[in-house]
Design a protein around this motif. Structure first.
Motif, PDB file in Angstrom:
ATOM      1  N   SER A 130       0.846  -1.184   0.000  1.00  9.48           N
ATOM      2  CA  SER A 130       0.000   0.000   0.000  1.00  9.48           C
ATOM      3  C   SER A 130       0.881   1.234   0.000  1.00  9.48           C
ATOM      4  CB  SER A 130      -0.929   0.001   1.216  1.00  9.48           C
ATOM      5  OG  SER A 130      -0.183   0.055   2.409  1.00  9.48           O
ATOM      6  N   GLY A 131       0.266   2.381  -0.255  1.00  8.25           N
ATOM      7  CA  GLY A 131       0.990   3.639  -0.150  1.00  8.25           C
ATOM      8  C   GLY A 131       1.322   4.309  -1.463  1.00  8.25           C
TER       9      GLY A 131
ATOM     10  N   LEU B 284       5.797   3.622   0.955  1.00 11.59           N
ATOM     11  CA  LEU B 284       5.151   2.368   0.617  1.00 11.59           C
ATOM     12  C   LEU B 284       5.294   1.394   1.782  1.00 11.59           C
ATOM     13  CD1 LEU B 284       6.463   1.828  -3.027  1.00 11.59           C
ATOM     14  CD2 LEU B 284       4.504   3.175  -2.261  1.00 11.59           C
ATOM     15  N   SER B 285       4.295   0.555   1.954  1.00 14.71           N
ATOM     16  CA  SER B 285       4.389  -0.495   2.961  1.00 14.71           C
ATOM     17  C   SER B 285       4.102  -1.842   2.330  1.00 14.71           C
ATOM     18  CB  SER B 285       3.423  -0.236   4.115  1.00 14.71           C
ATOM     19  OG  SER B 285       2.085  -0.346   3.663  1.00 14.71           O
ATOM     20  N   CYS B 286       4.698  -2.875   2.915  1.00 12.17           N
ATOM     21  CA  CYS B 286       4.487  -4.239   2.446  1.00 12.17           C
ATOM     22  C   CYS B 286       4.401  -5.138   3.660  1.00 12.17           C
ATOM     23  CB  CYS B 286       5.616  -4.685   1.540  1.00 12.17           C
ATOM     24  SG  CYS B 286       5.519  -6.421   1.058  1.00 12.17           S
ATOM     25  N   ALA B 287       3.261  -5.776   3.823  1.00 13.95           N
ATOM     26  CA  ALA B 287       3.040  -6.677   4.943  1.00 13.95           C
ATOM     27  C   ALA B 287       2.968  -8.108   4.447  1.00 13.95           C
ATOM     28  CB  ALA B 287       1.751  -6.306   5.666  1.00 13.95           C
ATOM     29  N   ALA B 288       3.827  -8.953   5.003  1.00 15.11           N
ATOM     30  CA  ALA B 288       3.845 -10.371   4.646  1.00 15.11           C
ATOM     31  C   ALA B 288       3.102 -11.166   5.710  1.00 15.11           C
ATOM     32  CB  ALA B 288       5.271 -10.869   4.527  1.00 15.11           C
TER      33      ALA B 288
ATOM     34  N   VAL C 221       5.398   0.873 -11.458  1.00 13.46           N
ATOM     35  CA  VAL C 221       4.698  -0.001 -10.518  1.00 13.46           C
ATOM     36  C   VAL C 221       5.760  -0.592  -9.593  1.00 13.46           C
ATOM     37  CG1 VAL C 221       3.257  -2.036 -10.223  1.00 13.46           C
ATOM     38  CG2 VAL C 221       2.884  -0.517 -12.191  1.00 13.46           C
ATOM     39  N   TYR C 222       5.541  -0.470  -8.315  1.00 16.29           N
ATOM     40  CA  TYR C 222       6.484  -0.952  -7.322  1.00 16.29           C
ATOM     41  C   TYR C 222       5.968  -2.263  -6.737  1.00 16.29           C
ATOM     42  CZ  TYR C 222       9.169   3.349  -7.500  1.00 16.29           C
ATOM     43  OH  TYR C 222       9.969   4.385  -7.919  1.00 16.29           O
ATOM     44  N   TYR C 223       6.865  -3.249  -6.728  1.00 19.06           N
ATOM     45  CA  TYR C 223       6.517  -4.580  -6.250  1.00 19.06           C
ATOM     46  C   TYR C 223       7.338  -4.937  -5.021  1.00 19.06           C
ATOM     47  CZ  TYR C 223       4.420  -5.230 -10.869  1.00 19.06           C
ATOM     48  OH  TYR C 223       3.658  -5.101 -12.000  1.00 19.06           O
ATOM     49  N   CYS C 224       6.675  -5.523  -4.059  1.00 19.77           N
ATOM     50  CA  CYS C 224       7.346  -6.044  -2.881  1.00 19.77           C
ATOM     51  C   CYS C 224       7.734  -7.502  -3.138  1.00 19.77           C
ATOM     52  CB  CYS C 224       6.411  -5.963  -1.680  1.00 19.77           C
ATOM     53  SG  CYS C 224       7.104  -6.591  -0.142  1.00 19.77           S
ATOM     54  N   ASN C 225       8.883  -7.884  -2.629  1.00 23.47           N
ATOM     55  CA  ASN C 225       9.378  -9.239  -2.786  1.00 23.47           C
ATOM     56  C   ASN C 225       9.867  -9.757  -1.443  1.00 23.47           C
ATOM     57  OD1 ASN C 225      12.244 -10.800  -3.191  1.00 23.47           O
ATOM     58  ND2 ASN C 225      10.703 -11.494  -4.650  1.00 23.47           N
ATOM     59  N   ALA C 226       9.603 -11.033  -1.180  1.00 20.89           N
ATOM     60  CA  ALA C 226      10.101 -11.660   0.043  1.00 20.89           C
ATOM     61  C   ALA C 226      10.695 -13.017  -0.291  1.00 20.89           C
ATOM     62  CB  ALA C 226       8.985 -11.808   1.068  1.00 20.89           C
ATOM     63  N   VAL C 227      11.818 -13.306   0.322  1.00 23.74           N
ATOM     64  CA  VAL C 227      12.467 -14.614   0.200  1.00 23.74           C
ATOM     65  C   VAL C 227      12.350 -15.270   1.567  1.00 23.74           C
ATOM     66  CG1 VAL C 227      14.594 -15.834  -0.310  1.00 23.74           C
ATOM     67  CG2 VAL C 227      14.028 -13.721  -1.541  1.00 23.74           C
ATOM     68  N   LEU C 228      11.696 -16.418   1.631  1.00 21.82           N
ATOM     69  CA  LEU C 228      11.331 -16.932   2.940  1.00 21.82           C
ATOM     70  C   LEU C 228      11.292 -18.450   2.998  1.00 21.82           C
ATOM     71  CD1 LEU C 228       8.117 -17.901   2.499  1.00 21.82           C
ATOM     72  CD2 LEU C 228       7.808 -15.418   2.419  1.00 21.82           C
ATOM     73  N   LYS C 229      11.135 -18.927   4.226  1.00 26.18           N
ATOM     74  CA  LYS C 229      10.932 -20.349   4.484  1.00 26.18           C
ATOM     75  C   LYS C 229       9.536 -20.538   5.057  1.00 26.18           C
ATOM     76  CE  LYS C 229      15.484 -22.222   5.723  1.00 26.18           C
ATOM     77  NZ  LYS C 229      16.222 -22.885   6.827  1.00 26.18           N
ATOM     78  N   TYR C 230       8.897 -21.633   4.673  1.00 26.95           N
ATOM     79  CA  TYR C 230       7.599 -21.955   5.247  1.00 26.95           C
ATOM     80  C   TYR C 230       7.762 -22.653   6.607  1.00 26.95           C
ATOM     81  CZ  TYR C 230       6.115 -21.385   0.383  1.00 26.95           C
ATOM     82  OH  TYR C 230       5.885 -20.921  -0.885  1.00 26.95           O
ATOM     83  N   ARG C 231       8.800 -23.510   6.668  1.00 25.09           N
ATOM     84  CA  ARG C 231       9.030 -24.327   7.880  1.00 25.09           C
ATOM     85  C   ARG C 231      10.515 -24.300   8.229  1.00 25.09           C
ATOM     86  NH1 ARG C 231       5.678 -26.832   4.428  1.00 25.09           N
ATOM     87  NH2 ARG C 231       7.503 -27.544   3.267  1.00 25.09           N
ATOM     88  N   ARG C 232      10.835 -24.583   9.471  1.00 21.02           N
ATOM     89  CA  ARG C 232      12.217 -24.638   9.912  1.00 21.02           C
ATOM     90  C   ARG C 232      13.017 -25.657   9.099  1.00 21.02           C
ATOM     91  NH1 ARG C 232      14.771 -23.599  14.854  1.00 21.02           N
ATOM     92  NH2 ARG C 232      12.765 -23.192  15.836  1.00 21.02           N
TER      93      ARG C 232
ATOM     94  N   TRP D 140       5.885 -12.533  -4.393  1.00 16.06           N
ATOM     95  CA  TRP D 140       5.714 -11.165  -4.895  1.00 16.06           C
ATOM     96  C   TRP D 140       4.363 -10.604  -4.473  1.00 16.06           C
ATOM     97  CZ3 TRP D 140       9.548  -8.603  -7.456  1.00 16.06           C
ATOM     98  CH2 TRP D 140      10.613  -9.377  -7.943  1.00 16.06           C
ATOM     99  N   GLY D 141       4.351  -9.308  -4.252  1.00 19.57           N
ATOM    100  CA  GLY D 141       3.091  -8.620  -4.044  1.00 19.57           C
ATOM    101  C   GLY D 141       2.444  -8.291  -5.383  1.00 19.57           C
ATOM    102  N   GLN D 142       1.272  -7.674  -5.315  1.00 25.01           N
ATOM    103  CA  GLN D 142       0.505  -7.401  -6.519  1.00 25.01           C
ATOM    104  C   GLN D 142       0.965  -6.124  -7.215  1.00 25.01           C
ATOM    105  OE1 GLN D 142      -0.480  -6.717  -3.490  1.00 25.01           O
ATOM    106  NE2 GLN D 142      -1.404  -4.677  -3.534  1.00 25.01           N
ATOM    107  N   GLY D 143       1.742  -5.320  -6.524  1.00 20.69           N
ATOM    108  CA  GLY D 143       2.242  -4.081  -7.111  1.00 20.69           C
ATOM    109  C   GLY D 143       1.393  -2.879  -6.724  1.00 20.69           C
ATOM    110  N   THR D 144       2.049  -1.748  -6.619  1.00 20.76           N
ATOM    111  CA  THR D 144       1.359  -0.496  -6.328  1.00 20.76           C
ATOM    112  C   THR D 144       1.934   0.592  -7.240  1.00 20.76           C
ATOM    113  OG1 THR D 144       0.678   1.053  -4.577  1.00 20.76           O
ATOM    114  CG2 THR D 144       2.904   0.149  -4.404  1.00 20.76           C
ATOM    115  N   GLN D 145       1.062   1.375  -7.831  1.00 20.96           N
ATOM    116  CA  GLN D 145       1.492   2.385  -8.802  1.00 20.96           C
ATOM    117  C   GLN D 145       1.991   3.638  -8.100  1.00 20.96           C
ATOM    118  OE1 GLN D 145       1.423   2.320 -12.382  1.00 20.96           O
ATOM    119  NE2 GLN D 145       2.590   4.214 -12.120  1.00 20.96           N
ATOM    120  N   VAL D 146       3.147   4.091  -8.531  1.00 20.91           N
ATOM    121  CA  VAL D 146       3.690   5.374  -8.086  1.00 20.91           C
ATOM    122  C   VAL D 146       3.843   6.245  -9.326  1.00 20.91           C
ATOM    123  CG1 VAL D 146       5.685   6.573  -7.127  1.00 20.91           C
ATOM    124  CG2 VAL D 146       4.875   4.445  -6.077  1.00 20.91           C
ATOM    125  N   THR D 147       3.209   7.391  -9.302  1.00 20.81           N
ATOM    126  CA  THR D 147       3.273   8.316 -10.428  1.00 20.81           C
ATOM    127  C   THR D 147       3.780   9.657  -9.934  1.00 20.81           C
ATOM    128  OG1 THR D 147       1.399   7.222 -11.502  1.00 20.81           O
ATOM    129  CG2 THR D 147       1.995   9.418 -12.292  1.00 20.81           C
TER     130      THR D 147
END
Length: 122
Positions: free
Chosen positions: A7-8, A20-24, A92-103, A112-119
């Motif tokens: 968002s943002g 901009l904010s990105c919540a995972a 368009v700004y995209y959030c990206n996260a590199v993560l693990k589901y389990r230990r 990837w996020g859906q993207g948010t437009q910055v103009t």
């Protein structure tokens, strides 16, 4: 499943600021890094800024000194503070996260996020 909600975005005059904010959320054990990418019309997606779990940051030369990425230690949320915006930051700004589901995961997963437009108007 994992969701990255951005968002943002919006319209701002040159010289202005946006945050901009990105919540995972979802099935996340640990996030190794988060990043912001952007894609302008007719151009390839490019890295804007990234931050690792240890706080190491990396910025594109074009945004150094103007953009700041925050850590995501609180509620897996990162922010991109964008100051002194220029027309060429429009994308368009995209959030990206590199993560693990389990230990026990031996590989990282990329989301990837859906993207948010910055103009930025000149």
């Amino acid at each position: 499943q994992v969701q990255l909600v951005e968002s943002g975005g919006g319209l701002v005059q040159a010289g202005g600021s946006l945050r901009l904010s990105c919540a995972a959320s979802g099935s996340i054990f640990a996030i190794n890094a988060m990043a912001w990418y952007r894609q302008a019309p007719g151009k390839q997606r490019e890295l804007v800024a990234s931050i690792t779990s240890s706080g190491m940051t990396n910025y594109a030369d074009s945004v150094k000194g103007r953009f700041t990425i925050s850590s995501y230690n609180v509620q897996n949320t990162t922010y991109l503070q964008m100051n002194s915006l220029k027309f060429e930051d429009t994308a368009v700004y995209y959030c990206n996260a590199v993560l693990k589901y389990r230990r026990s995961d031996t590989t990282m997963f990329n989301w990837w996020g859906q993207g948010t437009q910055v103009t930025v108007s000149s």
